[in-house]
Design a protein around this motif. Structure first.
Motif, PDB file in Angstrom:
ATOM      1  N   GLY A 203       2.768  16.329  -1.726  1.00 41.33           N
ATOM      2  CA  GLY A 203       3.286  17.545  -1.113  1.00 41.33           C
ATOM      3  C   GLY A 203       4.766  17.450  -0.803  1.00 41.33           C
ATOM      4  O   GLY A 203       5.508  18.441  -0.920  1.00 41.33           O
ATOM      5  N   LEU A 204       5.238  16.258  -0.416  1.00 40.70           N
ATOM      6  CA  LEU A 204       6.662  16.078  -0.119  1.00 40.70           C
ATOM      7  C   LEU A 204       7.502  16.204  -1.378  1.00 40.70           C
ATOM      8  O   LEU A 204       8.604  16.776  -1.358  1.00 40.70           O
ATOM      9  CB  LEU A 204       6.892  14.708   0.527  1.00 40.70           C
ATOM     10  N   GLU A 205       6.993  15.690  -2.498  1.00 39.47           N
ATOM     11  CA  GLU A 205       7.717  15.821  -3.758  1.00 39.47           C
ATOM     12  C   GLU A 205       7.812  17.286  -4.173  1.00 39.47           C
ATOM     13  O   GLU A 205       8.856  17.738  -4.664  1.00 39.47           O
ATOM     14  CB  GLU A 205       7.027  14.986  -4.846  1.00 39.47           C
ATOM     15  N   ARG A 206       6.764  18.036  -3.971  1.00 38.62           N
ATOM     16  CA  ARG A 206       6.800  19.457  -4.338  1.00 38.62           C
ATOM     17  C   ARG A 206       7.756  20.232  -3.427  1.00 38.62           C
ATOM     18  O   ARG A 206       8.411  21.180  -3.872  1.00 38.62           O
ATOM     19  CB  ARG A 206       5.390  20.040  -4.271  1.00 38.62           C
ATOM     20  N   ILE A 207       7.859  19.817  -2.167  1.00 40.76           N
ATOM     21  CA  ILE A 207       8.858  20.422  -1.285  1.00 40.76           C
ATOM     22  C   ILE A 207      10.264  20.111  -1.799  1.00 40.76           C
ATOM     23  O   ILE A 207      11.134  20.983  -1.850  1.00 40.76           O
ATOM     24  CB  ILE A 207       8.664  19.911   0.163  1.00 40.76           C
ATOM     25  N   ARG A 208      10.478  18.842  -2.184  1.00 39.91           N
ATOM     26  CA  ARG A 208      11.798  18.467  -2.714  1.00 39.91           C
ATOM     27  C   ARG A 208      12.154  19.299  -3.941  1.00 39.91           C
ATOM     28  O   ARG A 208      13.298  19.759  -4.082  1.00 39.91           O
ATOM     29  CB  ARG A 208      11.813  16.982  -3.088  1.00 39.91           C
ATOM     30  N   GLU A 209      11.192  19.513  -4.830  1.00 40.96           N
ATOM     31  CA  GLU A 209      11.458  20.302  -6.024  1.00 40.96           C
ATOM     32  C   GLU A 209      11.987  21.694  -5.664  1.00 40.96           C
ATOM     33  O   GLU A 209      12.925  22.202  -6.293  1.00 40.96           O
ATOM     34  CB  GLU A 209      10.176  20.467  -6.852  1.00 40.96           C
ATOM     35  N   LEU A 210      11.379  22.297  -4.660  1.00 40.54           N
ATOM     36  CA  LEU A 210      11.767  23.667  -4.306  1.00 40.54           C
ATOM     37  C   LEU A 210      13.099  23.707  -3.552  1.00 40.54           C
ATOM     38  O   LEU A 210      13.853  24.678  -3.666  1.00 40.54           O
ATOM     39  CB  LEU A 210      10.667  24.316  -3.459  1.00 40.54           C
ATOM     40  N   ILE A 211      13.386  22.649  -2.798  1.00 44.97           N
ATOM     41  CA  ILE A 211      14.669  22.601  -2.086  1.00 44.97           C
ATOM     42  C   ILE A 211      15.818  22.379  -3.069  1.00 44.97           C
ATOM     43  O   ILE A 211      16.829  23.083  -3.049  1.00 44.97           O
ATOM     44  CB  ILE A 211      14.641  21.500  -1.005  1.00 44.97           C
ATOM     45  N   THR A 212      15.643  21.397  -3.958  1.00 43.96           N
ATOM     46  CA  THR A 212      16.737  21.060  -4.875  1.00 43.96           C
ATOM     47  C   THR A 212      16.769  21.945  -6.113  1.00 43.96           C
ATOM     48  O   THR A 212      17.822  22.143  -6.713  1.00 43.96           O
ATOM     49  CB  THR A 212      16.636  19.583  -5.316  1.00 43.96           C
TER      50      THR A 212
ATOM     51  N   ARG B 260       0.824  -1.212   0.000  1.00 47.39           N
ATOM     52  CA  ARG B 260       0.000   0.000   0.000  1.00 47.39           C
ATOM     53  C   ARG B 260       0.862   1.268   0.000  1.00 47.39           C
ATOM     54  O   ARG B 260       0.568   2.226  -0.720  1.00 47.39           O
ATOM     55  CB  ARG B 260      -0.918  -0.024   1.222  1.00 47.39           C
ATOM     56  N   ILE B 261       1.935   1.288   0.807  1.00 38.46           N
ATOM     57  CA  ILE B 261       2.750   2.498   0.837  1.00 38.46           C
ATOM     58  C   ILE B 261       3.484   2.694  -0.483  1.00 38.46           C
ATOM     59  O   ILE B 261       3.688   3.824  -0.938  1.00 38.46           O
ATOM     60  CB  ILE B 261       3.729   2.493   2.044  1.00 38.46           C
ATOM     61  N   ARG B 262       3.852   1.599  -1.147  1.00 34.87           N
ATOM     62  CA  ARG B 262       4.460   1.741  -2.478  1.00 34.87           C
ATOM     63  C   ARG B 262       3.471   2.375  -3.455  1.00 34.87           C
ATOM     64  O   ARG B 262       3.836   3.241  -4.259  1.00 34.87           O
ATOM     65  CB  ARG B 262       4.906   0.371  -3.006  1.00 34.87           C
ATOM     66  N   GLN B 263       2.226   1.918  -3.400  1.00 37.16           N
ATOM     67  CA  GLN B 263       1.213   2.511  -4.270  1.00 37.16           C
ATOM     68  C   GLN B 263       1.064   4.000  -3.990  1.00 37.16           C
ATOM     69  O   GLN B 263       0.975   4.822  -4.916  1.00 37.16           O
ATOM     70  CB  GLN B 263      -0.135   1.814  -4.077  1.00 37.16           C
ATOM     71  N   GLU B 264       1.033   4.370  -2.734  1.00 36.53           N
ATOM     72  CA  GLU B 264       0.779   5.766  -2.381  1.00 36.53           C
ATOM     73  C   GLU B 264       1.998   6.644  -2.668  1.00 36.53           C
ATOM     74  O   GLU B 264       1.851   7.821  -3.008  1.00 36.53           O
ATOM     75  CB  GLU B 264       0.319   5.860  -0.924  1.00 36.53           C
ATOM     76  N   ILE B 265       3.200   6.075  -2.557  1.00 36.57           N
ATOM     77  CA  ILE B 265       4.403   6.810  -2.976  1.00 36.57           C
ATOM     78  C   ILE B 265       4.372   7.048  -4.481  1.00 36.57           C
ATOM     79  O   ILE B 265       4.669   8.148  -4.966  1.00 36.57           O
ATOM     80  CB  ILE B 265       5.673   6.038  -2.558  1.00 36.57           C
ATOM     81  N   LEU B 266       3.979   6.017  -5.238  1.00 36.19           N
ATOM     82  CA  LEU B 266       3.918   6.181  -6.692  1.00 36.19           C
ATOM     83  C   LEU B 266       2.837   7.184  -7.081  1.00 36.19           C
ATOM     84  O   LEU B 266       3.051   8.039  -7.949  1.00 36.19           O
ATOM     85  CB  LEU B 266       3.666   4.830  -7.363  1.00 36.19           C
ATOM     86  N   ALA B 267       1.676   7.097  -6.432  1.00 35.70           N
ATOM     87  CA  ALA B 267       0.580   8.008  -6.766  1.00 35.70           C
ATOM     88  C   ALA B 267       0.938   9.451  -6.450  1.00 35.70           C
ATOM     89  O   ALA B 267       0.641  10.362  -7.241  1.00 35.70           O
ATOM     90  CB  ALA B 267      -0.683   7.603  -6.019  1.00 35.70           C
ATOM     91  N   GLY B 268       1.572   9.689  -5.295  1.00 33.84           N
ATOM     92  CA  GLY B 268       1.879  11.044  -4.882  1.00 33.84           C
ATOM     93  C   GLY B 268       3.146  11.592  -5.516  1.00 33.84           C
ATOM     94  O   GLY B 268       3.116  12.571  -6.277  1.00 33.84           O
ATOM     95  N   ILE B 269       4.266  10.939  -5.238  1.00 32.03           N
ATOM     96  CA  ILE B 269       5.557  11.417  -5.740  1.00 32.03           C
ATOM     97  C   ILE B 269       5.665  11.174  -7.245  1.00 32.03           C
ATOM     98  O   ILE B 269       5.990  12.071  -8.031  1.00 32.03           O
ATOM     99  CB  ILE B 269       6.705  10.734  -4.979  1.00 32.03           C
ATOM    100  N   GLY B 270       5.375   9.938  -7.668  1.00 33.53           N
ATOM    101  CA  GLY B 270       5.390   9.652  -9.096  1.00 33.53           C
ATOM    102  C   GLY B 270       4.348  10.463  -9.846  1.00 33.53           C
ATOM    103  O   GLY B 270       4.567  10.865 -10.997  1.00 33.53           O
ATOM    104  N   GLY B 271       3.205  10.716  -9.206  1.00 35.23           N
ATOM    105  CA  GLY B 271       2.154  11.496  -9.842  1.00 35.23           C
ATOM    106  C   GLY B 271       2.590  12.910 -10.169  1.00 35.23           C
ATOM    107  O   GLY B 271       2.307  13.434 -11.252  1.00 35.23           O
ATOM    108  N   VAL B 272       3.293  13.563  -9.230  1.00 37.67           N
ATOM    109  CA  VAL B 272       3.797  14.912  -9.498  1.00 37.67           C
ATOM    110  C   VAL B 272       4.800  14.874 -10.651  1.00 37.67           C
ATOM    111  O   VAL B 272       4.785  15.736 -11.546  1.00 37.67           O
ATOM    112  CB  VAL B 272       4.438  15.520  -8.233  1.00 37.67           C
ATOM    113  N   ARG B 273       5.668  13.874 -10.651  1.00 35.43           N
ATOM    114  CA  ARG B 273       6.662  13.773 -11.731  1.00 35.43           C
ATOM    115  C   ARG B 273       5.982  13.519 -13.071  1.00 35.43           C
ATOM    116  O   ARG B 273       6.434  14.021 -14.110  1.00 35.43           O
ATOM    117  CB  ARG B 273       7.671  12.673 -11.380  1.00 35.43           C
TER     118      ARG B 273
END
Length: 831
Positions: free
Chosen positions: A290-299, A249-262
């Motif tokens: 939201g964590l992926e979007r934070i990473r984008e702004l940091i890096t 389940r957490i793999r799915q949600e990581i893909l949906a959220g982080i992979g989704g933004v990408r």
């Protein structure tokens, strides 16, 4: 011989029919009757065999038949007209574009959901959440709202349901070929499929390609991990909806959220679509976006964590659909550390900050809803009652604030009328029909449902192992002239599928009443891991199998959108009896109402605010009864009594063959309530109350190289440092004028505040007046901002708001122009 591999080959269309392919892959056909009628005209029998799926139809029709159509000028003219109509729909300015002429609106809004129920031809949904997401996309398309949907593509979708001989739910997982679905791969300029990549533990990478479904004007991106570059376990990340253990389940949600933004970033770059300014997280499943979007702004922008957090919060909307803590996704903290620790998945994002975002009362669990709320500046429930429940449920995140001040609003769900209203309803204007004509229309829809019930009951018994020779009785199941009640939904315990069976003999009496009989159609799936839910289904099936009542009550397996339409069209009454207030919204009754069905429901979810006494019946609730069994007994008895004393007599009371009083409720439902149930109303509320303000906030924090986000981070740090020593050192209230206070009379509240080095502009000091209980608690408060004077003094004048015992207090709140509400930071100092 067995096939080594299966794949789907699409039909090759003659050039004059090329537009059929485009019409088949734009899912506007699912709610556009002229397009459906065009496909039916290709080959009516093949259209029926294909289950009204255009791609399946085109695969089924012989090439010679297509060649004949390609030379049929009448058909080609109709095809050109329908294709031109689609072009006009896709390009012409609509409501959103007209609104944008008066006020600045976001150019793109990313809408993330774990499931989307757009059509049964794309089985990527399990129930209400997914169908709501599908209706959201359709209404956004009709309004011209520039949504970009994001989710996962499940190779087996949700399960198909059948019944064993003893009535136990059995699950089947068909393998879906994306090439046979109304999807196209997202490719680069060279035609090569693009992929997103997400790091996972073990120095591995999870790859996913992107499929696009076109929902009218709205693209829907679905990520698919079944690619050759993945190891077997990673290929299976998108195998099933809501399947597997917590690691899956957490793999799915990581893909949906982080992979989704990408995926969104890639798609927008390839197509020239503006990058989203606003991100809408539909429930917590995709909250990692939201964590992926934070990473984008940091890096990418060199921001610090707190600066990036403020920047992404401003443009994020979070919708919760969960009225009970048990319904929230929670992961063990060590599992989150396993995936987010180190620097591979989200470089520059400290794991301790990730864990803090999902912190809850249990230190060993990571709470996805808490993270969703902390990553979004704006949040809402999905009905007025659910908003109230959510403010109470999540109030601990805003300690010191009354429940009605918790910054969680509500937008009551709506349903897409063109999808769920019967064609007969959409072609006619109910207000222009006589009672007799409207009754005839309703009887026709009920007759269609009876035919569908008979077909499905027979198919179900054959699947359970019965012989065709012993199923003659299925030809007389149900009666097109009998009061028909529907109950269809998911089967968690709180929805109380078996409340109707609380007193089996009383239910039997209602079903078999000699003058006023009732027939009951029941459907629903239980989660594969929920044996308790399966046992409830089995109880209903065993009751319905009884030869004495099986012509009056049925359980139809494999509830999906295709079955649901017949139920919504044909049922006279829609039954809903959840344990109040555990139903967040529950939109099935809305769909029945759009077709003239009357609701018989516990006042929960949407029905709590829409019930007016003229559109159905409210089942009384035994609030305050602590014993759940006793409560079920009382509410079941109230349900039986309503059907026996009010519902059935009203239905069978006829004048010249027409139930005139019944039809007045039907007419009121269609004309007064129907417009408010539309998903267009819902999406407009989201635009005006959430998307537009979020877009403005996002613009403000990003301006001048994120100067707003940087200033806000400095401000929050200043508040964090000083807040614990801010205090109200003195207060006083004086009545202006006469000695005896009178309601409406002005009073002056004075205070002195030690700001511990903060500036008066950093805070808002409020005077609060309200009714006061013996405990000292204030209710029905009225607030006024106090004006600062010299040396920490503050003053405000306001009118006495209530008669009786009134109290006052003074409080200090953070204040900054980039905060959406004074409660946003969860900080308050009380005198």
């Amino acid at each position: 011989m067995r096939a080594l591999r299966r794949f789907t080959v699409r039909a090759s269309l003659p050039e004059p029919l090329a537009a059929l392919g485009r019409l088949a892959t734009n899912l506007r056909w699912t709610w556009h009757p002229p397009t459906q009628e065009l496909f039916a005209a290709v080959d009516p029998r093949a259209w029926q065999r294909a289950g009204n799926d255009p791609l399946a139809l085109l695969r089924d029709v012989p090439a010679a038949h297509l060649e004949r159509l390609a030379a049929d000028e009448e058909f080609l003219a109709r095809l050109r007209s329908t294709a031109d109509d689609l072009d006009q729909y896709l390009t012409a300015p609509r409501w959103y574009q007209r609104q944008g002429e008066q006020t600045e609106l976001p150019a793109t809004i990313g809408y993330f959901s774990m499931e989307f129920g757009v059509t049964e031809a794309l089985p990527n949904y399990s129930g209400g959440l997914g169908v709501l997401a599908g209706d959201h996309l359709k209404a956004a398309s009709d309004l011209g709202v520039p949504l970009l949907g994001v989710g996962l593509l499940y190779r087996s979708g949700y399960f198909r349901q059948s019944l064993s001989l003893d009535g136990w739910q059995e699950e089947h997982y068909p393998v879906l070929d994306p090439r046979g679905l109304p999807l196209e791969l997202v490719t680069d300029a060279a035609g090569t499929p693009v992929q997103v990549r997400v790091s996972v533990p073990g120095d591995r990478t999870l790859h996913a390609r992107i499929w696009k479904a076109q929902v009218g004007r709205v693209p829907l991106l679905l990520l698919d991990s079944n690619v050759d570059e993945n190891d077997d376990d990673l290929r299976g990340v998108t195998d099933r909806l809501y399947g597997g253990d917590q690691d899956h389940r957490i793999r799915q949600e990581i893909l949906a959220g982080i992979g989704g933004v990408r995926a969104v970033r890639l798609y927008c770059e390839l197509t020239g679509t503006p990058q989203p300014e606003v991100f809408h997280t539909n429930e917590g499943h995709a909250g990692f976006l939201g964590l992926e979007r934070i990473r984008e702004l940091i890096t990418g922008q060199g921001l610090e964590f707190d600066q990036a957090l403020g920047a992404i919060r401003a443009g994020t909307v979070f919708t919760t659909h969960t009225p009970v803590p048990a319904g929230i996704d929670r992961f063990p903290v060590d599992l989150v550390q396993h995936y987010f620790g180190g620097d591979r998945l989200l470089p520059g994002v400290p794991i301790e900050r990730v864990l803090a975002l999902g912190a809850e009362e249990n230190p060993g669990l990571f709470n996805m809803a808490h993270m969703g709320l902390r990553l979004a500046q704006r949040a809402n429930g999905v009905s007025k009652l659910h908003g109230e429940v959510s403010r109470g449920m999540f109030g601990g995140l805003w300690q010191g604030f009354d429940a009605d001040e918790v910054p969680i609003g509500s937008v009551t769900n709506g349903v897409h009328g063109h999808t769920w209203a019967a064609p007969e309803m959409t072609r006619l204007e109910p207000g222009q029909l006589t009672d007799a004509e409207l009754w005839e229309l309703r009887c026709g829809l009920r007759a269609k449902l009876v035919d569908e019930v008979r077909r499905r009951v027979r198919a179900s018994w054959l699947q359970r192992g019965a012989s065709a020779l012993e199923l003659g009785w299925t030809d007389s199941v149900f009666d097109p002239d009998v009061l028909t009640v529907g109950f269809a939904r998911r089967v968690p315990t709180y929805k109380r599928l078996t409340l109707m069976l609380r007193d089996p003999e009383r239910l039997r009496t209602l079903l078999l009443h000699p003058e006023r009989p009732m027939q009951l159609v029941v459907a629903g799936k239980s989660h594969p891991a929920d044996d308790g839910g399966k046992a409830l289904i089995q109880q209903v099936v065993k009751f319905a199998d009884d030869a004495g009542v099986r012509h009056r009550i049925v359980f139809l397996p494999d509830y999906d959108m295709s079955m649901a339409r017949y139920l919504y069209w044909g049922c006279d009454v829609w039954l809903n009896n959840p344990m109040r207030p555990l139903e967040a919204c529950g939109t099935s009754g809305m769909k029945a109402a759009l077709n003239g069905g009357l609701n018989l429901s516990i006042r929960d979810g949407w029905w709590d605010e829409f019930y007016d006494g003229k559109n159905g019946w409210a089942i009384p609730t035994a609030d305050g009864v602590p014993d759940p069994n006793r409560r079920d007994d009382l509410e079941a008895a109230a349900l039986y009594e309503l059907v026996q004393a009010q519902v059935a007599p009203l239905f069978y009371d006829r004048q010249d063959g027409v139930p005139t009083n019944w039809m007045s409720l039907v007419r009121h439902t269609l004309t007064e309530m129907g417009p408010q149930l539309q998903a267009e109303r819902m999406v407009k509320e989201y635009v005006e109350t959430y998307y537009a303000p979020a877009g403005s906030s996002a613009t403000a924090v990003r301006a001048a190289s994120f100067q707003g986000a940087k200033e806000l981070a400095v401000y929050k740090a200043r508040i964090r440092t000083a807040w614990n020593r801010v205090q109200v050192t003195y207060t006083d209230l004086s009545v202006n004028g006469s000695h005896a206070p009178v309601v409406g009379q002005p009073v002056t509240v004075r205070a002195r505040v030690d700001l511990n080095g903060l500036s008066p502009s950093d805070v808002e000091v409020q005077a609060v007046l309200g009714r006061v209980a013996d405990s000292g608690e204030l209710s029905e408060p009225v607030t006024a901002t106090m004006t600062p004077g010299a040396d920490g003094s503050y003053q405000a004048e306001l009118a006495l708001p209530h008669v009786g015992s009134v109290g006052y207090t003074v409080r200090v709140l953070p204040h900054h122009e980039l905060l959406a509400t004074p409660a946003e930071l969860g900080r308050v100092i009380l005198a």
